[in-house]
Design a protein around this motif. Structure first.
Motif, PDB file in Angstrom:
ATOM      1  N   VAL A 224       0.833  -1.204   0.000  1.00  0.00           N
ATOM      2  CA  VAL A 224       0.000   0.000   0.000  1.00  0.00           C
ATOM      3  C   VAL A 224       0.865   1.251   0.000  1.00  0.00           C
ATOM      4  CG1 VAL A 224      -1.861   1.249   1.150  1.00  0.00           C
ATOM      5  CG2 VAL A 224      -1.777  -1.253   1.278  1.00  0.00           C
ATOM      6  N   GLY A 225       1.784   1.308   0.940  1.00  0.00           N
ATOM      7  CA  GLY A 225       2.655   2.471   1.067  1.00  0.00           C
ATOM      8  C   GLY A 225       2.113   3.470   2.061  1.00  0.00           C
ATOM      9  N   VAL A 226       2.905   3.778   3.075  1.00  0.00           N
ATOM     10  CA  VAL A 226       2.477   4.699   4.119  1.00  0.00           C
ATOM     11  C   VAL A 226       2.095   6.054   3.533  1.00  0.00           C
ATOM     12  CG1 VAL A 226       3.219   5.944   6.171  1.00  0.00           C
ATOM     13  CG2 VAL A 226       3.798   3.542   5.913  1.00  0.00           C
ATOM     14  N   GLN A 227       2.796   6.463   2.489  1.00  0.00           N
ATOM     15  CA  GLN A 227       2.542   7.776   1.905  1.00  0.00           C
ATOM     16  C   GLN A 227       1.163   7.886   1.275  1.00  0.00           C
ATOM     17  OE1 GLN A 227       4.653   5.489   0.881  1.00  0.00           O
ATOM     18  NE2 GLN A 227       4.768   5.356  -1.363  1.00  0.00           N
ATOM     19  N   ASN A 228       0.492   6.748   1.064  1.00  0.00           N
ATOM     20  CA  ASN A 228      -0.842   6.744   0.457  1.00  0.00           C
ATOM     21  C   ASN A 228      -1.962   6.449   1.446  1.00  0.00           C
ATOM     22  OD1 ASN A 228       0.302   6.984  -2.214  1.00  0.00           O
ATOM     23  ND2 ASN A 228       0.867   4.813  -2.044  1.00  0.00           N
ATOM     24  N   LEU A 229      -1.595   6.134   2.671  1.00  0.00           N
ATOM     25  CA  LEU A 229      -2.549   5.528   3.602  1.00  0.00           C
ATOM     26  C   LEU A 229      -3.206   6.561   4.514  1.00  0.00           C
ATOM     27  CD1 LEU A 229      -3.813   2.895   4.616  1.00  0.00           C
ATOM     28  CD2 LEU A 229      -1.857   2.618   6.156  1.00  0.00           C
ATOM     29  N   ALA A 230      -4.526   6.677   4.412  1.00  0.00           N
ATOM     30  CA  ALA A 230      -5.280   7.573   5.288  1.00  0.00           C
ATOM     31  C   ALA A 230      -5.575   6.934   6.631  1.00  0.00           C
ATOM     32  CB  ALA A 230      -6.594   7.982   4.618  1.00  0.00           C
ATOM     33  N   ALA A 231      -5.985   5.658   6.626  1.00  0.00           N
ATOM     34  CA  ALA A 231      -6.489   5.064   7.871  1.00  0.00           C
ATOM     35  C   ALA A 231      -6.327   3.560   7.885  1.00  0.00           C
ATOM     36  CB  ALA A 231      -7.966   5.412   8.051  1.00  0.00           C
ATOM     37  N   VAL A 232      -6.193   3.053   9.086  1.00  0.00           N
ATOM     38  CA  VAL A 232      -6.346   1.623   9.376  1.00  0.00           C
ATOM     39  C   VAL A 232      -7.638   1.480  10.163  1.00  0.00           C
ATOM     40  CG1 VAL A 232      -5.447  -0.320  10.681  1.00  0.00           C
ATOM     41  CG2 VAL A 232      -3.885   1.107   9.358  1.00  0.00           C
ATOM     42  N   LEU A 233      -8.518   0.602   9.698  1.00  0.00           N
ATOM     43  CA  LEU A 233      -9.841   0.403  10.305  1.00  0.00           C
ATOM     44  C   LEU A 233      -9.942  -1.017  10.811  1.00  0.00           C
ATOM     45  CD1 LEU A 233     -12.895   1.109  10.757  1.00  0.00           C
ATOM     46  CD2 LEU A 233     -13.255   0.458   8.357  1.00  0.00           C
ATOM     47  N   ILE A 234     -10.282  -1.187  12.094  1.00  0.00           N
ATOM     48  CA  ILE A 234     -10.318  -2.534  12.658  1.00  0.00           C
ATOM     49  C   ILE A 234     -11.356  -2.631  13.765  1.00  0.00           C
ATOM     50  CG2 ILE A 234      -8.516  -2.073  14.393  1.00  0.00           C
ATOM     51  CD1 ILE A 234      -7.472  -4.955  13.761  1.00  0.00           C
ATOM     52  N   GLU A 235     -11.981  -3.792  13.865  1.00  0.00           N
ATOM     53  CA  GLU A 235     -12.834  -4.131  15.006  1.00  0.00           C
ATOM     54  C   GLU A 235     -11.924  -4.705  16.098  1.00  0.00           C
ATOM     55  OE1 GLU A 235     -16.441  -6.487  13.146  1.00  0.00           O
ATOM     56  OE2 GLU A 235     -14.656  -6.578  11.860  1.00  0.00           O
ATOM     57  N   PRO A 236     -11.930  -4.155  17.308  1.00  0.00           N
ATOM     58  CA  PRO A 236     -11.069  -4.716  18.362  1.00  0.00           C
ATOM     59  C   PRO A 236     -11.333  -6.201  18.601  1.00  0.00           C
ATOM     60  CG  PRO A 236     -11.892  -2.582  19.016  1.00  0.00           C
ATOM     61  CD  PRO A 236     -12.616  -2.935  17.750  1.00  0.00           C
ATOM     62  N   ILE A 237     -12.597  -6.600  18.548  1.00  0.00           N
ATOM     63  CA  ILE A 237     -12.994  -8.005  18.486  1.00  0.00           C
ATOM     64  C   ILE A 237     -13.949  -8.104  17.313  1.00  0.00           C
ATOM     65  CG2 ILE A 237     -14.146  -9.933  19.639  1.00  0.00           C
ATOM     66  CD1 ILE A 237     -13.416  -8.622  22.312  1.00  0.00           C
ATOM     67  N   GLN A 238     -13.671  -8.978  16.387  1.00  0.00           N
ATOM     68  CA  GLN A 238     -14.517  -9.034  15.200  1.00  0.00           C
ATOM     69  C   GLN A 238     -15.907  -9.543  15.539  1.00  0.00           C
ATOM     70  OE1 GLN A 238     -12.374 -11.178  12.117  1.00  0.00           O
ATOM     71  NE2 GLN A 238     -11.658  -9.232  11.308  1.00  0.00           N
ATOM     72  N   GLY A 239     -16.894  -9.024  14.830  1.00  0.00           N
ATOM     73  CA  GLY A 239     -18.278  -9.424  15.026  1.00  0.00           C
ATOM     74  C   GLY A 239     -18.685 -10.501  14.056  1.00  0.00           C
ATOM     75  N   GLU A 240     -19.242 -10.106  12.923  1.00  0.00           N
ATOM     76  CA  GLU A 240     -19.683 -11.061  11.909  1.00  0.00           C
ATOM     77  C   GLU A 240     -18.551 -11.983  11.464  1.00  0.00           C
ATOM     78  OE1 GLU A 240     -21.805 -13.214   9.205  1.00  0.00           O
ATOM     79  OE2 GLU A 240     -22.576 -11.862  10.760  1.00  0.00           O
ATOM     80  N   GLY A 241     -17.315 -11.522  11.547  1.00  0.00           N
ATOM     81  CA  GLY A 241     -16.170 -12.326  11.127  1.00  0.00           C
ATOM     82  C   GLY A 241     -15.901 -13.532  11.988  1.00  0.00           C
ATOM     83  N   GLY A 242     -16.563 -13.639  13.147  1.00  0.00           N
ATOM     84  CA  GLY A 242     -16.394 -14.835  13.963  1.00  0.00           C
ATOM     85  C   GLY A 242     -16.013 -14.602  15.403  1.00  0.00           C
ATOM     86  N   PHE A 243     -16.243 -13.382  15.909  1.00  0.00           N
ATOM     87  CA  PHE A 243     -15.875 -13.065  17.297  1.00  0.00           C
ATOM     88  C   PHE A 243     -14.399 -13.375  17.552  1.00  0.00           C
ATOM     89  CE2 PHE A 243     -20.067 -12.732  19.854  1.00  0.00           C
ATOM     90  CZ  PHE A 243     -20.646 -12.025  18.817  1.00  0.00           C
ATOM     91  N   VAL A 244     -13.582 -13.038  16.582  1.00  0.00           N
ATOM     92  CA  VAL A 244     -12.157 -13.314  16.681  1.00  0.00           C
ATOM     93  C   VAL A 244     -11.508 -12.295  17.623  1.00  0.00           C
ATOM     94  CG1 VAL A 244      -9.991 -13.542  15.432  1.00  0.00           C
ATOM     95  CG2 VAL A 244     -12.145 -14.244  14.351  1.00  0.00           C
ATOM     96  N   VAL A 245     -10.845 -12.798  18.663  1.00  0.00           N
ATOM     97  CA  VAL A 245     -10.130 -11.959  19.626  1.00  0.00           C
ATOM     98  C   VAL A 245      -8.650 -12.006  19.257  1.00  0.00           C
ATOM     99  CG1 VAL A 245      -9.603 -11.545  22.049  1.00  0.00           C
ATOM    100  CG2 VAL A 245     -11.813 -12.537  21.409  1.00  0.00           C
ATOM    101  N   PRO A 246      -8.049 -10.898  18.847  1.00  0.00           N
ATOM    102  CA  PRO A 246      -6.638 -10.939  18.446  1.00  0.00           C
ATOM    103  C   PRO A 246      -5.731 -11.252  19.622  1.00  0.00           C
ATOM    104  CG  PRO A 246      -7.418  -8.677  18.557  1.00  0.00           C
ATOM    105  CD  PRO A 246      -8.630  -9.551  18.739  1.00  0.00           C
ATOM    106  N   ALA A 247      -4.590 -11.846  19.318  1.00  0.00           N
ATOM    107  CA  ALA A 247      -3.613 -12.163  20.357  1.00  0.00           C
ATOM    108  C   ALA A 247      -3.110 -10.885  21.012  1.00  0.00           C
ATOM    109  CB  ALA A 247      -2.454 -12.942  19.752  1.00  0.00           C
ATOM    110  N   ASP A 248      -2.750 -11.001  22.296  1.00  0.00           N
ATOM    111  CA  ASP A 248      -2.225  -9.851  23.026  1.00  0.00           C
ATOM    112  C   ASP A 248      -1.041  -9.246  22.278  1.00  0.00           C
ATOM    113  OD1 ASP A 248      -4.093 -10.239  24.991  1.00  0.00           O
ATOM    114  OD2 ASP A 248      -2.732 -11.271  26.370  1.00  0.00           O
TER     115      ASP A 248
END
Length: 452
Positions: A224-248
């Motif tokens: 992607v390139g940092v120079q082009n990137l406006a935002a990172v968008l993330i669910e802290p715990i995913q919903g419809e994706g499966g209630f995925v809790v990311p590792a610490d």
């Protein structure tokens, strides 16, 4: 005596309903079947349903259908009625407001409750910096506006999202969403400048949080390139994706990288927000402070409302009139939100969510120890799930998941499924559900999985 007149055994909830599972007909019953026939003739076939009943009343931890069946609610309208259906404070606030006025459009003639909701969100969301908020109607609309805000503030266009993500059904948010069926199939072309990288998914990838963050950051920088990137968008715990809790360590790793590189970090807390995970917002549990927080669902006790809240310099970056909408921050929804927030805080529903989560985890972990088809048990607070797989593997078993969910519905318990592979049973009880009712539902779930 009508169902709405019956006394409650707990005092919780809106309509005073007995807090019990009660089946007086099969599911669906004859009156629900009549309505299902009328629905088929009047409503688009593209609008689905999970449980084939028509609702007459709901409150506490139950939903009562038109046939008199009382079902245990482990769905909360997809995490919307955390304060309980028809919660007393919400009902009273809306009744008072509807007698005064129902609409003026805040961008035409403003009113106090919109400002008060923004003040509450600025106070409650993570971070002690100066904040602003803007109100909208749905989670998807708020997500889309968060992206607009990030682009306006950074003068960049690219947005990074993650595998298994769900962010909505508008054109832009379909591009942000990962799962094709049923959300995206046949609806393209989608909005450009959206890039997807792997999430931390401990059950499947075996990586530490730091390793998963490093993998994602490497792809962002190279593809992607940092120079082009406006935002990172993330669910802290995913919903419809499966209630995925990311590792610490995963979320802090991504957030710190974003901050160091002038990238707006957006937390989509549509499903995790408002005490659902045991804190007011899930971001608090991972030690992250997002630049922008997107909220909806549980914010207003069942009325349509959503918001973007974040750093004042970001929220003020767009031109005057660039944010808004006819119904955004409707006065009925705003007073409902103020009443719901009072309920979350005064009734200590975040603590209640932790207690419910402990109950659910205890039962589901015991089930996993006995049944190899339960591959994973995960979640925080009253947002819990089991992932069903072929024994001894991580191969999804969607057919088993569907059988379990359908059998639970037939027995009078509302559960929802999710996951990219449709192999996750998710539990989202109202935070007002009586513990004995939740225990009964968990007993049935354990029995149903074992018998499936």
């Amino acid at each position: 005596m009508t169902l709405l007149d019956q006394p409650t055994s707990t005092g919780r909830g809106g309509p005073e309903l007995p807090q019990e599972r009660r089946l007086v007909t099969e599911i669906p019953g004859p009156r629900s079947r009549e309505w299902l026939t009328r629905r088929a003739a009047a409503v688009s076939a593209a609008v689905g349903e999970t449980v084939p009943v028509f609702v007459q009343a709901a409150g506490g931890g139950v939903v009562v259908d038109v046939d008199g069946n009382s079902l245990i609610d482990l769905g909360s309208g997809i995490a919307v009625v955390g304060v309980g259906n028809a919660a007393p404070r919400v009902v009273a606030a809306v009744q008072e407001q509807v007698e005064r006025f129902t609409h003026t459009c805040f961008t035409v003639a403003p009113y106090d409750s919109y400002v008060e909701v923004c003040e509450a969100l600025n106070r409650l969301t993570p971070g002690d910096f100066e904040k602003r908020s803007a109100l909208f109607n749905s989670g998807a609309e708020a997500v889309e506006n968060a992206v607009k805000i990030a682009r306006a503030a950074t003068h960049k266009q690219a947005v990074v999202v993650f595998d298994h993500a769900y962010h909505g059904r508008t054109n832009l948010t379909m591009a942000l969403t990962a799962k094709n069926q049923p959300y995206k199939n046949g609806f393209g072309p989608f909005a450009p400048e959206v890039y997807r990288v792997p999430l931390s998914y401990p059950f499947r990838d075996g990586l530490s949080g730091a390793e998963a963050a490093e993998r994602a950051i490497h792809l962002i920088e190279k593809q992607v390139g940092v120079q082009n990137l406006a935002a990172v968008l993330i669910e802290p715990i995913q919903g419809e994706g499966g209630f995925v809790v990311p590792a610490d360590g995963f979320l802090p790793g991504i957030a710190d990288w974003a901050q160091s590189n002038g990238v707006v970090f957006i937390a989509d807390e549509v499903q995790t927000g408002f005490a659902r995970t045991g804190t007011m917002f899930a971001s608090e549990q991972f030690g992250i402070v997002p630049d922008l927080v997107v909220t909806a669902k549980g914010i207003a006790g069942g009325l349509p409302l959503s918001a973007v809240t974040g750093r004042a310099e970001l929220m003020d970056a767009a031109q005057k009139g660039g944010l808004g909408g006819t119904y955004g921050g409707n006065p009925l929804a705003c007073v409902a939100a103020l009443a719901a927030i009072e309920t979350f805080e005064q009734d200590r529903l975040a603590d209640r969510a932790q207690r419910l989560g402990e109950m659910i985890q205890q039962r589901l972990r015991a089930l996993r120890a006995d049944d190899p088809r339960v591959g994973d048990v995960r979640g925080r607070g009253a947002m819990q799930a089991i992932e069903l797989v072929v024994p001894g593997t991580t191969e999804p078993d969607a057919a088993l998941t569907s059988r379990v969910a359908q059998r639970m519905h037939q027995q009078g318990v509302i559960v929802l499924t999710c996951g990219t592979d449709s192999n996750v049973i998710r539990l989202l009880p109202p935070l007002t559900i009586p513990e004995e009712l939740l225990a009964e539902a968990l007993d049935l779930l354990v029995e149903t999985v074992r018998a499936a």
